[in-house]
Design a protein around this motif. Structure first.
Motif, PDB file in Angstrom:
ATOM      1  N   ILE A  90       0.914  -1.612  -0.279  1.00  0.00           N
ATOM      2  CA  ILE A  90       0.083  -0.340  -0.089  1.00  0.00           C
ATOM      3  C   ILE A  90       0.865   1.508  -0.014  1.00  0.00           C
ATOM      4  N   MET A  91       1.715   1.529   0.630  1.00  0.00           N
ATOM      5  CA  MET A  91       3.052   2.396   0.637  1.00  0.00           C
ATOM      6  C   MET A  91       3.048   2.343  -0.624  1.00  0.00           C
ATOM      7  N   ALA A  92       3.873   1.785  -1.217  1.00  0.00           N
ATOM      8  CA  ALA A  92       4.303   1.823  -2.658  1.00  0.00           C
ATOM      9  C   ALA A  92       3.022   2.227  -3.226  1.00  0.00           C
ATOM     10  N   ALA A  93       1.898   1.795  -3.654  1.00  0.00           N
ATOM     11  CA  ALA A  93       1.122   2.873  -4.020  1.00  0.00           C
ATOM     12  C   ALA A  93       0.797   4.083  -3.975  1.00  0.00           C
ATOM     13  N   PHE A  94       1.152   4.273  -2.720  1.00  0.00           N
ATOM     14  CA  PHE A  94       0.960   5.754  -2.783  1.00  0.00           C
ATOM     15  C   PHE A  94       2.283   6.446  -3.158  1.00  0.00           C
TER      16      PHE A  94
ATOM     17  N   GLN B  30      11.959   1.499   5.525  1.00  0.00           N
ATOM     18  CA  GLN B  30      12.548   2.509   5.955  1.00  0.00           C
ATOM     19  C   GLN B  30      12.438   3.351   5.086  1.00  0.00           C
ATOM     20  N   GLN B  31      12.976   2.876   3.605  1.00  0.00           N
ATOM     21  CA  GLN B  31      13.172   3.492   1.965  1.00  0.00           C
ATOM     22  C   GLN B  31      11.471   4.162   1.581  1.00  0.00           C
ATOM     23  N   LEU B  32      11.137   3.474   2.389  1.00  0.00           N
ATOM     24  CA  LEU B  32       9.203   3.557   1.771  1.00  0.00           C
ATOM     25  C   LEU B  32       8.432   5.217   2.437  1.00  0.00           C
ATOM     26  N   SER B  33       8.499   4.277   4.109  1.00  0.00           N
ATOM     27  CA  SER B  33       7.936   5.326   5.013  1.00  0.00           C
ATOM     28  C   SER B  33       8.452   6.811   4.318  1.00  0.00           C
ATOM     29  N   GLU B  34       9.995   6.977   4.253  1.00  0.00           N
ATOM     30  CA  GLU B  34      10.484   8.122   4.161  1.00  0.00           C
ATOM     31  C   GLU B  34       9.752   8.572   3.155  1.00  0.00           C
ATOM     32  N   LYS B  35       9.818   8.009   1.789  1.00  0.00           N
ATOM     33  CA  LYS B  35       8.937   8.792   0.466  1.00  0.00           C
ATOM     34  C   LYS B  35       7.294   9.115   0.880  1.00  0.00           C
ATOM     35  N   VAL B  36       7.139   8.270   1.879  1.00  0.00           N
ATOM     36  CA  VAL B  36       5.310   8.926   1.442  1.00  0.00           C
ATOM     37  C   VAL B  36       4.888   9.416   2.303  1.00  0.00           C
ATOM     38  N   GLU B  37       6.027   9.532   3.555  1.00  0.00           N
ATOM     39  CA  GLU B  37       6.160  10.983   4.523  1.00  0.00           C
ATOM     40  C   GLU B  37       6.013  12.083   4.079  1.00  0.00           C
ATOM     41  N   GLN B  38       7.351  12.487   2.661  1.00  0.00           N
ATOM     42  CA  GLN B  38       7.020  13.122   2.109  1.00  0.00           C
ATOM     43  C   GLN B  38       6.573  13.906   1.304  1.00  0.00           C
TER      44      GLN B  38
ATOM     45  N   TRP C 159       1.725  11.361   2.503  1.00  0.00           N
ATOM     46  CA  TRP C 159       0.787  10.305   1.977  1.00  0.00           C
ATOM     47  C   TRP C 159       0.597   9.208   3.841  1.00  0.00           C
ATOM     48  N   TRP C 160       1.175   9.847   4.569  1.00  0.00           N
ATOM     49  CA  TRP C 160       2.042   8.887   5.731  1.00  0.00           C
ATOM     50  C   TRP C 160       0.563   7.869   5.892  1.00  0.00           C
ATOM     51  N   ASN C 161      -0.453   8.983   6.775  1.00  0.00           N
ATOM     52  CA  ASN C 161      -1.350   8.844   7.157  1.00  0.00           C
ATOM     53  C   ASN C 161      -2.588   8.137   6.582  1.00  0.00           C
TER      54      ASN C 161
END
Length: 372
Positions: free
Chosen positions: A105-109, A164-172, A175-177
């Motif tokens: 799902i993170m990758a989808a964002f 770790q990598q995906l969360s950083e990009k998603v936060e940037q 889209w994290w929430n």
């Protein structure tokens, strides 16, 4: 890549206690699901960034420390493409991991298709080529091979740096929430108990049957689902879906007639009497007791044109957000939205996916305007 194999309660308690000191843990399961209704759990992988554990569920009877970890709200659980894993947790432990985020799902964002595989992401982000040849192995058989154990360990070992990598990009990208919301939505869907009384609506071609024929299909489908759950047997290993439809279509009550219609002889031998009893009871019903004729959305006047308008809105939202169209709203989700408009009078207690959470602002309001 070092890991330990956990086969005793004391070991499980130790690793779960340590894992609960972490903010984030990686989780995965290996299971078998061929003939059974429920997936059969064969192995649990747990990695807290320091300690990688392969937990053997066949040698431990008390899983209370692991359940406490799953339910510990202070520890984020990370999984990949975890739809079936969630069913495993629900069936084996009576709970779901919470809070949870799915790296697919993170990758989808980040613009990837919703079905992007773990190996493809690890290859792209970590530059490691995973061997996925053990994915179809028998995880319930013992002993597990060294190759199986290494394969299972790799699934959580590389999930850590990928997360770790995906969360950083998603936060940037902000889209994290939304990723947490989407993961929670999946948990809700996978946690739903099947409604035996509505099982007939899932039978392929049910819409082709008359109310009189549906009067037989409905109790047949209810019985089949309950029988599948009772015996932990895949639905089609009780009675094939097409066979159930044929029985209802022709009101079959005799084994010979069932045989002539090409029904599975094993099902006839085992269940002919029960099937006949259900069909005979259905034939005794009066017309006002029949289920309603099933109306397909696509048969509604103007469906094709309206569906195309909605698809156009999804394309616009896709261009604006960079998210894949099928992730923003699948055909099933658009039909869910139309059913909410046409059949449920926009009931706020039964909101469709596109009218909830992050989709509401990105897409839902625009779709609803189209329908006003």
């Amino acid at each position: 890549m070092e890991y330990q194999i956990i086969t005793e309660f004391a070991e499980l308690e130790s690793v779960c206690t340590k894992a609960r000191e972490s903010d984030v843990v990686m989780l995965d399961t290996e299971f078998v699901r061929i003939r059974t209704y429920y997936p059969k759990l064969g192995l649990i992988q747990l990695y807290d960034g320091h300690q990688l554990s392969l937990i053997d569920p066949l040698t431990i009877s008390d899983f209370s420390p692991f359940i406490a970890l799953l339910q510990d709200a202070s520890v984020l659980k990370v999984l990949h493409a975890c739809g079936e894993d969630l069913e495993v947790f629900a069936n084996s432990f009576g709970c779901m991991p919470f809070p949870m985020v799915d790296t697919q799902i993170m990758a989808a964002f980040l613009g990837y298709g919703l079905s992007t595989g773990f190996a493809a992401l690890v290859d792209e982000y970590i530059d490691v080529q995973l061997d996925k040849s053990e994915s179809r192995a028998d995880w319930v058989a013992r002993p597990l091979t060294q190759k199986q154990l290494d394969y299972a360990a790799a699934d959580v070992f590389y999930l850590w740096p990928l997360y770790q990598q995906l969360s950083e990009k998603v936060e940037q990208k902000g889209w994290w929430n939304a990723a947490l919301q989407e993961s929670e939505l999946m948990t809700q869907k996978r946690g739903k108990t099947p409604n035996a009384e509505r099982a007939y609506l899932d039978i392929k071609g049910a819409w082709q049957l008359s109310p009189k024929q549906l009067a037989a299909l409905k109790p047949l489908a209810t019985w089949r689902l309950k029988e599948a759950i009772r015996r932990d047997l895949a639905l089609n290993f009780v009675v094939k879906e097409q066979d159930l439809w044929t029985i209802a279509r022709f009101g079959l009550t005799q084994p010979k007639a069932m045989e002539e219609e090409g029904l599975d002889p094993r099902s006839i031998r085992r269940h002919a009497d029960k099937i006949a009893s259900i069909v005979k009871s259905a034939k005794q019903l009066s017309a006002d007791e029949y289920p309603d004729k099933i109306e397909r959305l696509m048969d509604y006047p103007g469906y094709k044109q309206i569906f195309k308008l909605l698809k156009d809105e999804v394309k616009v939202a896709s261009q604006q957000t960079g998210l894949a169209t099928e992730f923003l709203a699948s055909k099933k989700q658009l039909n869910q939205f139309l059913s909410w408009i046409w059949n449920k009078d926009r009931d706020p207690a039964q909101l469709p996916d596109v009218m909830q959470g992050w989709r509401m602002d990105v897409l839902g309001r625009h779709l609803e305007k189209r329908m006003n």
